[in-house]
Motif scaffolding. Structure first.
Motif, PDB file in Angstrom:
ATOM      1  N   LEU A  93       0.836  -1.403   0.356  1.00  0.00           N
ATOM      2  CA  LEU A  93       0.053   0.078  -0.174  1.00  0.00           C
ATOM      3  C   LEU A  93       0.898   1.506   0.094  1.00  0.00           C
ATOM      4  O   LEU A  93       0.246   2.375  -0.108  1.00  0.00           O
ATOM      5  CB  LEU A  93      -1.103  -0.190   0.970  1.00  0.00           C
ATOM      6  CG  LEU A  93      -2.057  -1.118   1.060  1.00  0.00           C
ATOM      7  CD1 LEU A  93      -3.369  -1.299   2.394  1.00  0.00           C
ATOM      8  CD2 LEU A  93      -2.903  -0.739   0.444  1.00  0.00           C
ATOM      9  N   VAL A 140      -5.043   5.205  -1.295  1.00  0.00           N
ATOM     10  CA  VAL A 140      -5.505   3.698  -0.491  1.00  0.00           C
ATOM     11  C   VAL A 140      -5.278   4.170   1.044  1.00  0.00           C
ATOM     12  O   VAL A 140      -4.081   3.609   0.498  1.00  0.00           O
ATOM     13  CB  VAL A 140      -5.303   2.122  -1.140  1.00  0.00           C
ATOM     14  CG1 VAL A 140      -5.797   1.320  -0.055  1.00  0.00           C
ATOM     15  CG2 VAL A 140      -6.211   2.227  -2.236  1.00  0.00           C
ATOM     16  N   ASN A 186      -4.615   0.916   7.028  1.00  0.00           N
ATOM     17  CA  ASN A 186      -5.114   1.189   7.859  1.00  0.00           C
ATOM     18  C   ASN A 186      -5.291  -0.981   8.629  1.00  0.00           C
ATOM     19  O   ASN A 186      -4.663  -1.341   6.686  1.00  0.00           O
ATOM     20  CB  ASN A 186      -6.695   1.470   8.414  1.00  0.00           C
ATOM     21  CG  ASN A 186      -7.716   0.956   6.874  1.00  0.00           C
ATOM     22  OD1 ASN A 186      -7.381   0.064   6.672  1.00  0.00           O
ATOM     23  ND2 ASN A 186      -8.049   1.734   6.668  1.00  0.00           N
ATOM     24  N   THR A 192      -7.357  -2.159   5.021  1.00  0.00           N
ATOM     25  CA  THR A 192      -6.460  -2.651   3.764  1.00  0.00           C
ATOM     26  C   THR A 192      -5.091  -3.295   3.758  1.00  0.00           C
ATOM     27  O   THR A 192      -4.888  -3.772   3.052  1.00  0.00           O
ATOM     28  CB  THR A 192      -6.426  -1.268   3.640  1.00  0.00           C
ATOM     29  OG1 THR A 192      -5.804  -0.218   4.035  1.00  0.00           O
ATOM     30  CG2 THR A 192      -7.897  -0.492   3.533  1.00  0.00           C
ATOM     31  N   THR A 193      -4.396  -2.674   4.978  1.00  0.00           N
ATOM     32  CA  THR A 193      -2.975  -3.336   5.187  1.00  0.00           C
ATOM     33  C   THR A 193      -3.907  -6.082   5.161  1.00  0.00           C
ATOM     34  O   THR A 193      -2.686  -5.838   4.473  1.00  0.00           O
ATOM     35  CB  THR A 193      -2.534  -3.089   5.894  1.00  0.00           C
ATOM     36  OG1 THR A 193      -2.318  -2.016   6.314  1.00  0.00           O
ATOM     37  CG2 THR A 193      -1.365  -4.345   6.368  1.00  0.00           C
ATOM     38  N   VAL A 236      -6.003  -7.027   3.418  1.00  0.00           N
ATOM     39  CA  VAL A 236      -6.272  -7.300   2.191  1.00  0.00           C
ATOM     40  C   VAL A 236      -5.473  -7.437   1.699  1.00  0.00           C
ATOM     41  O   VAL A 236      -5.324  -8.363   0.980  1.00  0.00           O
ATOM     42  CB  VAL A 236      -7.526  -6.621   2.340  1.00  0.00           C
ATOM     43  CG1 VAL A 236      -7.985  -6.794   0.396  1.00  0.00           C
ATOM     44  CG2 VAL A 236      -9.524  -6.732   2.544  1.00  0.00           C
ATOM     45  N   SER A 237      -4.570  -6.617   1.595  1.00  0.00           N
ATOM     46  CA  SER A 237      -3.554  -6.499   0.464  1.00  0.00           C
ATOM     47  C   SER A 237      -2.303  -7.209   0.527  1.00  0.00           C
ATOM     48  O   SER A 237      -1.442  -7.884   0.086  1.00  0.00           O
ATOM     49  CB  SER A 237      -2.797  -5.263   0.462  1.00  0.00           C
ATOM     50  OG  SER A 237      -2.351  -5.020   1.371  1.00  0.00           O
ATOM     51  N   VAL A 267      -4.921  -6.288  -3.656  1.00  0.00           N
ATOM     52  CA  VAL A 267      -4.458  -4.389  -3.501  1.00  0.00           C
ATOM     53  C   VAL A 267      -5.601  -3.726  -4.689  1.00  0.00           C
ATOM     54  O   VAL A 267      -5.596  -2.784  -5.109  1.00  0.00           O
ATOM     55  CB  VAL A 267      -2.568  -4.266  -4.177  1.00  0.00           C
ATOM     56  CG1 VAL A 267      -2.790  -3.141  -4.076  1.00  0.00           C
ATOM     57  CG2 VAL A 267      -2.267  -4.533  -2.857  1.00  0.00           C
ATOM     58  N   LEU A 279      -8.584  -3.242  -3.987  1.00  0.00           N
ATOM     59  CA  LEU A 279      -8.876  -2.344  -3.222  1.00  0.00           C
ATOM     60  C   LEU A 279      -8.447  -0.825  -3.379  1.00  0.00           C
ATOM     61  O   LEU A 279      -9.321  -0.270  -3.545  1.00  0.00           O
ATOM     62  CB  LEU A 279      -8.074  -1.958  -1.730  1.00  0.00           C
ATOM     63  CG  LEU A 279      -7.923  -3.000  -1.029  1.00  0.00           C
ATOM     64  CD1 LEU A 279      -6.656  -2.970   0.127  1.00  0.00           C
ATOM     65  CD2 LEU A 279      -9.074  -2.849   0.155  1.00  0.00           C
ATOM     66  N   GLN A 310     -12.016   1.495  -4.094  1.00  0.00           N
ATOM     67  CA  GLN A 310     -11.404   2.988  -3.739  1.00  0.00           C
ATOM     68  C   GLN A 310     -11.993   3.994  -5.040  1.00  0.00           C
ATOM     69  O   GLN A 310     -12.893   4.645  -4.792  1.00  0.00           O
ATOM     70  CB  GLN A 310     -10.270   3.032  -3.902  1.00  0.00           C
ATOM     71  CG  GLN A 310      -9.566   4.903  -3.108  1.00  0.00           C
ATOM     72  CD  GLN A 310      -9.896   4.973  -2.037  1.00  0.00           C
ATOM     73  OE1 GLN A 310     -11.013   4.484  -1.549  1.00  0.00           O
ATOM     74  NE2 GLN A 310     -10.426   6.607  -1.453  1.00  0.00           N
TER      75      GLN A 310
END
Length: 87
Positions: free
Chosen positions: A44, A58, A61, A64-65, A67-68, A76, A79, A83
């Motif tokens: 990210l 993106v 947090n 999101t961290t 998920v990626s 990614v 996301l 976004q």
């Protein structure tokens, strides 16, 4: 803190965990999860650094961290799509 210090510390921890490993399975499982979260945060960070030129941002947090980190490049990409088109 400077970003290069943070990246250096994260890379050092990842390298240490990859080289030394953990002898106990639960500790190894937690260590692999932490490594994936760190790699996700780096994904990210670089996405935001290079995506700034084309207007992609993106937030970094825990969600999101995660998920990626656990889904990798497809996470990614998901996301970015979320976004751009949903939010």
């Amino acid at each position: 803190m400077e970003t290069y210090i943070i990246i250096g510390v994260l890379a050092g921890i990842i390298l240490l965990l990859l080289l030394v490993g953990a002898p106990i399975k639960p500790v190894r499982f937690i260590g692999q999860g932490v490594i994936k979260l760190m790699i996700g945060a780096l994904f990210l960070f670089f996405l935001n650094a290079f995506g700034n030129y084309i207007g992609i941002h993106v937030p970094i947090n825990f969600v999101t961290t995660a998920v990626s980190g656990f889904l990798g490049i497809p996470g990614v990409a998901a996301l970015v799509i979320i976004q751009m088109y949903i939010i």
